[in-house]
Write an enzyme that holds these catalytic residues in place. Structure first.
Site, PDB file in Angstrom:
ATOM      1  N   ARG A  55       0.835  -1.214   0.000  1.00 55.97           N
ATOM      2  CA  ARG A  55       0.000   0.000   0.000  1.00 55.97           C
ATOM      3  C   ARG A  55       0.859   1.249   0.000  1.00 55.97           C
ATOM      4  NH1 ARG A  55      -4.142  -0.956   4.750  1.00 55.97           N
ATOM      5  NH2 ARG A  55      -4.912   1.101   4.134  1.00 55.97           N
ATOM      6  N   ILE A  91      -5.117   6.557   5.983  1.00 59.29           N
ATOM      7  CA  ILE A  91      -3.690   6.576   6.352  1.00 59.29           C
ATOM      8  C   ILE A  91      -2.834   7.059   5.182  1.00 59.29           C
ATOM      9  CG2 ILE A  91      -4.008   4.774   8.089  1.00 59.29           C
ATOM     10  CD1 ILE A  91      -2.797   2.759   6.175  1.00 59.29           C
ATOM     11  N   ASP A  92      -3.501   7.495   4.089  1.00 56.57           N
ATOM     12  CA  ASP A  92      -2.742   8.099   2.989  1.00 56.57           C
ATOM     13  C   ASP A  92      -2.418   9.554   3.351  1.00 56.57           C
ATOM     14  OD1 ASP A  92      -5.899   8.235   1.362  1.00 56.57           O
ATOM     15  OD2 ASP A  92      -4.799  10.004   2.019  1.00 56.57           O
ATOM     16  N   HIS A 107      -6.387   7.171  12.465  1.00 50.95           N
ATOM     17  CA  HIS A 107      -5.969   5.764  12.323  1.00 50.95           C
ATOM     18  C   HIS A 107      -4.511   5.654  11.914  1.00 50.95           C
ATOM     19  CE1 HIS A 107     -10.415   4.385  11.751  1.00 50.95           C
ATOM     20  NE2 HIS A 107     -10.114   4.651  12.997  1.00 50.95           N
ATOM     21  N   THR A 176     -17.280   7.739   4.091  1.00 48.43           N
ATOM     22  CA  THR A 176     -17.006   6.683   5.069  1.00 48.43           C
ATOM     23  C   THR A 176     -18.240   5.802   5.238  1.00 48.43           C
ATOM     24  OG1 THR A 176     -16.324   6.130   7.324  1.00 48.43           O
ATOM     25  CG2 THR A 176     -17.543   8.212   7.033  1.00 48.43           C
ATOM     26  N   SER A 177     -17.987   4.510   5.385  1.00 46.57           N
ATOM     27  CA  SER A 177     -19.088   3.529   5.463  1.00 46.57           C
ATOM     28  C   SER A 177     -19.697   3.490   6.855  1.00 46.57           C
ATOM     29  CB  SER A 177     -18.551   2.137   5.105  1.00 46.57           C
ATOM     30  OG  SER A 177     -17.529   1.784   6.043  1.00 46.57           O
ATOM     31  N   LEU A 201     -21.481   8.111  -1.775  1.00 48.56           N
ATOM     32  CA  LEU A 201     -22.150   7.577  -2.982  1.00 48.56           C
ATOM     33  C   LEU A 201     -23.497   6.963  -2.615  1.00 48.56           C
ATOM     34  CD1 LEU A 201     -19.341   5.658  -4.930  1.00 48.56           C
ATOM     35  CD2 LEU A 201     -20.359   7.875  -5.483  1.00 48.56           C
TER      36      LEU A 201
HETATM   37  C1  BV8 Z   1     -10.928   0.340  19.213  1.00 45.62           C
HETATM   38  C2  BV8 Z   1      -6.115   1.406   9.757  1.00 45.62           C
HETATM   39  C3  BV8 Z   1     -10.782  -0.023  21.521  1.00 45.62           C
HETATM   40  C4  BV8 Z   1      -5.442   0.231   9.230  1.00 45.62           C
HETATM   41  C5  BV8 Z   1      -8.367   0.845  10.379  1.00 45.62           C
HETATM   42  C6  BV8 Z   1     -18.285  -4.784  17.311  1.00 45.62           C
HETATM   43  C7  BV8 Z   1     -19.148  -3.717  17.114  1.00 45.62           C
HETATM   44  C8  BV8 Z   1     -18.662  -2.420  17.034  1.00 45.62           C
HETATM   45  C9  BV8 Z   1     -17.302  -2.160  17.156  1.00 45.62           C
HETATM   46  C10 BV8 Z   1     -16.451  -3.212  17.331  1.00 45.62           C
HETATM   47  C11 BV8 Z   1     -16.930  -4.523  17.411  1.00 45.62           C
HETATM   48  N1  BV8 Z   1     -15.873  -5.335  17.580  1.00 45.62           N
HETATM   49  C12 BV8 Z   1     -14.747  -4.588  17.619  1.00 45.62           C
HETATM   50  C13 BV8 Z   1     -15.091  -3.297  17.483  1.00 45.62           C
HETATM   51  C14 BV8 Z   1     -14.186  -2.140  17.488  1.00 45.62           C
HETATM   52  C15 BV8 Z   1     -13.504  -2.007  16.131  1.00 45.62           C
HETATM   53  C16 BV8 Z   1     -14.535  -1.907  15.033  1.00 45.62           C
HETATM   54  O1  BV8 Z   1     -15.155  -0.884  14.872  1.00 45.62           O
HETATM   55  N2  BV8 Z   1     -14.691  -3.013  14.277  1.00 45.62           N
HETATM   56  C17 BV8 Z   1     -15.658  -2.995  13.195  1.00 45.62           C
HETATM   57  C18 BV8 Z   1     -15.039  -3.631  11.952  1.00 45.62           C
HETATM   58  C19 BV8 Z   1     -16.898  -3.757  13.662  1.00 45.62           C
HETATM   59  N3  BV8 Z   1     -12.745  -0.796  16.194  1.00 45.62           N
HETATM   60  C20 BV8 Z   1     -11.470  -0.831  16.630  1.00 45.62           C
HETATM   61  O2  BV8 Z   1     -10.872  -1.843  16.896  1.00 45.62           O
HETATM   62  C21 BV8 Z   1     -10.820   0.527  16.841  1.00 45.62           C
HETATM   63  N4  BV8 Z   1     -10.207   0.537  18.126  1.00 45.62           N
HETATM   64  O3  BV8 Z   1     -12.126   0.183  19.251  1.00 45.62           O
HETATM   65  O4  BV8 Z   1     -10.146   0.318  20.298  1.00 45.62           O
HETATM   66  C22 BV8 Z   1      -9.924   0.466  22.578  1.00 45.62           C
HETATM   67  C23 BV8 Z   1     -10.472   1.291  23.522  1.00 45.62           C
HETATM   68  C24 BV8 Z   1      -9.663   1.734  24.529  1.00 45.62           C
HETATM   69  C25 BV8 Z   1      -8.323   1.335  24.563  1.00 45.62           C
HETATM   70  C26 BV8 Z   1      -7.785   0.522  23.593  1.00 45.62           C
HETATM   71  C27 BV8 Z   1      -8.590   0.073  22.584  1.00 45.62           C
HETATM   72  C28 BV8 Z   1      -9.715   0.762  15.818  1.00 45.62           C
HETATM   73  C29 BV8 Z   1     -10.320   0.937  14.469  1.00 45.62           C
HETATM   74  C30 BV8 Z   1      -9.221   1.325  13.470  1.00 45.62           C
HETATM   75  C31 BV8 Z   1      -8.846   0.128  12.642  1.00 45.62           C
HETATM   76  N5  BV8 Z   1      -7.968   0.559  11.580  1.00 45.62           N
HETATM   77  N6  BV8 Z   1      -7.527   1.244   9.460  1.00 45.62           N
HETATM   78  C32 BV8 Z   1      -5.418   0.270   7.737  1.00 45.62           C
HETATM   79  O5  BV8 Z   1      -5.888   1.244   7.108  1.00 45.62           O
HETATM   80  O6  BV8 Z   1      -4.938  -0.731   7.215  1.00 45.62           O
HETATM   81  S1  BV8 Z   1     -10.006   0.794   9.984  1.00 45.62           S
HETATM   82  C33 BV8 Z   1     -10.298   0.876   8.298  1.00 45.62           C
HETATM   83  O7  BV8 Z   1     -11.727   0.990   8.133  1.00 45.62           O
HETATM   84  C34 BV8 Z   1      -9.795   2.124   7.629  1.00 45.62           C
HETATM   85  O8  BV8 Z   1      -8.800   2.794   8.306  1.00 45.62           O
HETATM   86  C35 BV8 Z   1     -10.956   3.051   7.569  1.00 45.62           C
HETATM   87  O9  BV8 Z   1     -10.659   4.142   8.323  1.00 45.62           O
HETATM   88  C36 BV8 Z   1     -12.012   2.351   8.295  1.00 45.62           C
HETATM   89  C37 BV8 Z   1     -13.384   2.668   7.802  1.00 45.62           C
HETATM   90  O10 BV8 Z   1     -13.420   2.434   6.424  1.00 45.62           O
HETATM   91  P1  BV8 Z   1     -13.902   3.658   5.487  1.00 45.62           P
HETATM   92  O11 BV8 Z   1     -12.853   4.698   5.498  1.00 45.62           O
HETATM   93  O12 BV8 Z   1     -15.278   4.064   5.849  1.00 45.62           O
HETATM   94  O13 BV8 Z   1     -13.853   2.966   4.077  1.00 45.62           O
HETATM   95  P2  BV8 Z   1     -14.870   1.866   3.509  1.00 45.62           P
HETATM   96  O14 BV8 Z   1     -14.196   1.208   2.369  1.00 45.62           O
HETATM   97  O15 BV8 Z   1     -15.425   1.059   4.628  1.00 45.62           O
HETATM   98  O16 BV8 Z   1     -16.083   2.754   2.949  1.00 45.62           O
HETATM   99  C38 BV8 Z   1     -15.874   3.603   1.851  1.00 45.62           C
HETATM  100  C39 BV8 Z   1     -17.085   4.513   1.797  1.00 45.62           C
HETATM  101  O17 BV8 Z   1     -16.851   5.510   0.801  1.00 45.62           O
HETATM  102  C40 BV8 Z   1     -18.348   3.786   1.410  1.00 45.62           C
HETATM  103  O18 BV8 Z   1     -19.413   4.253   2.216  1.00 45.62           O
HETATM  104  C41 BV8 Z   1     -18.568   4.193  -0.053  1.00 45.62           C
HETATM  105  O19 BV8 Z   1     -19.951   4.301  -0.374  1.00 45.62           O
HETATM  106  C42 BV8 Z   1     -17.955   5.546  -0.081  1.00 45.62           C
HETATM  107  N7  BV8 Z   1     -17.397   5.950  -1.376  1.00 45.62           N
HETATM  108  C43 BV8 Z   1     -16.680   5.171  -2.243  1.00 45.62           C
HETATM  109  N8  BV8 Z   1     -16.304   5.927  -3.302  1.00 45.62           N
HETATM  110  C44 BV8 Z   1     -16.764   7.195  -3.068  1.00 45.62           C
HETATM  111  C45 BV8 Z   1     -17.457   7.208  -1.846  1.00 45.62           C
HETATM  112  N9  BV8 Z   1     -18.046   8.314  -1.365  1.00 45.62           N
HETATM  113  C46 BV8 Z   1     -17.935   9.440  -2.087  1.00 45.62           C
HETATM  114  N10 BV8 Z   1     -17.274   9.518  -3.258  1.00 45.62           N
HETATM  115  C47 BV8 Z   1     -16.691   8.414  -3.787  1.00 45.62           C
HETATM  116  N11 BV8 Z   1     -16.048   8.498  -4.964  1.00 45.62           N
END
Ligand code: BV8
Length: 227
Positions: A55, A91-92, A107, A176-177, A201
């Site tokens: 990446r 992270i870009d 992130h 963001t999703s 979108l």
């Molecule tokens: C934490 C970095 C606790 C790495 C990333 C169960 C329920 C709820 C939450 C949880 C659960 N189990 C665990 C959790 C917590 C967990 C979480 O949320 N899990 C999810 C999957 C259920 N979260 C964590 O672990 C976080 N930490 O909770 O810590 C804690 C508390 C105290 C002390 C210590 C710890 C950490 C989360 C960070 C993880 N790292 N990324 C890397 O990049 O490799 S997350 C990763 O997904 C990305 O970084 C990104 O930020 C994130 C979200 O993705 P999006 O950016 O939204 O992208 P996505 O592809 O999903 O969506 C794209 C969107 O754009 C779509 O909606 C699309 O329609 C739209 N789109 C596309 N093209 C366009 C557009 N819109 C406009 N124009 C376009 N052209």
């Protein structure tokens, strides 16, 4: 007027950086738990480094550039800098390359490496591996990791974000999703009086929390909304 903006992978999609969860997304090739958790890194550092090295190289290729959405946000900040905070989940470095000065990368950042012993940060554009020597010339080897927040790790700047959300008169979520917390919960941290706008979108699980949903591509809708 105090403004808080949250961006996700969708804002960088038109710059050629794949999103995570759309078709052909980043996670498709890699199950999350195998490349974006501390356990995965501990279990198989080579595999996790390979995921981020791929990446990082892609991000640094010449065809990857900020798009009109990044540029519109940078222009907007320059005329509102005291009351404007840009939080990105990405992270870009496209916001920074577009000229945004005050970017909170909650992130982490792909172009930074972090020492696992001292937490020291280094600008980093090369590959990382378990054999990468420490840049300070010490004989430390393999103590560097991507400066990226993995699942289960604490995002960066949550207090700042929470304060900005509580004071915001306008909150805009772009591309963001709304599936990853706590980022997806930021909209809930705003006051009822705060105007909430989602630019995407399509609909997301958070759409109902917004007063306005602008459906369209970020590179078109963000400049239009901010003009
Ligand atoms: C934490 C970095 C606790 C790495 C990333 C169960 C329920 C709820 C939450 C949880 C659960 N189990 C665990 C959790 C917590 C967990 C979480 O949320 N899990 C999810 C999957 C259920 N979260 C964590 O672990 C976080 N930490 O909770 O810590 C804690 C508390 C105290 C002390 C210590 C710890 C950490 C989360 C960070 C993880 N790292 N990324 C890397 O990049 O490799 S997350 C990763 O997904 C990305 O970084 C990104 O930020 C994130 C979200 O993705 P999006 O950016 O939204 O992208 P996505 O592809 O999903 O969506 C794209 C969107 O754009 C779509 O909606 C699309 O329609 C739209 N789109 C596309 N093209 C366009 C557009 N819109 C406009 N124009 C376009 N052209």
């Amino acid at each position: 007027m105090k403004i808080l903006v949250l961006t996700g992978a969708g804002i960088s999609a038109e710059s050629g950086i794949p999103t995570f969860r759309d078709k052909d997304g980043l996670w498709e090739g890699y199950p999350l738990e195998e490349v974006a958790t501390p356990e995965a890194f501990h279990r198989n550092p080579e595999r996790v480094h390979a995921f981020y090295n791929q990446r990082r190289r892609a991000l640094l290729s010449p065809e990857i550039k900020p798009n009109a959405a990044h540029e519109a946000l940078a222009r907007f900040e320059s005329t509102h800098d005291d009351d404007f905070l840009l939080v990105t989940q990405n992270i870009d470095d496209l916001h920074q390359r577009a000229g945004s000065k005050n970017v909170l990368a909650m992130h982490g950042e792909l172009l930074k490496a972090r020492c696992m012993l001292t937490d020291e940060l280094f600008d980093w554009r090369d590959d990382l591996s378990p054999h990468t020597p420490h840049p300070d010339g010490s004989d430390l080897i393999g103590k560097l990791r991507p400066h990226v927040v993995w699942f289960g790790e604490m995002p960066i700047g949550l207090n700042t974000i929470e304060r900005a959300a509580a004071q915001a008169d306008l909150f805009i979520a772009i591309g963001t999703s709304a599936l990853v917390y706590p980022a997806a919960g930021i909209v809930q941290w705003t006051q009822p009086s705060c105007r909430k706008v989602e630019i995407n979108l399509g609909a997301t699980p958070a759409s109902d929390a917004f007063d306005q949903s602008i459906r369209g591509a970020a590179s078109t809708e963000v400049p239009r909304f901010l003009q």
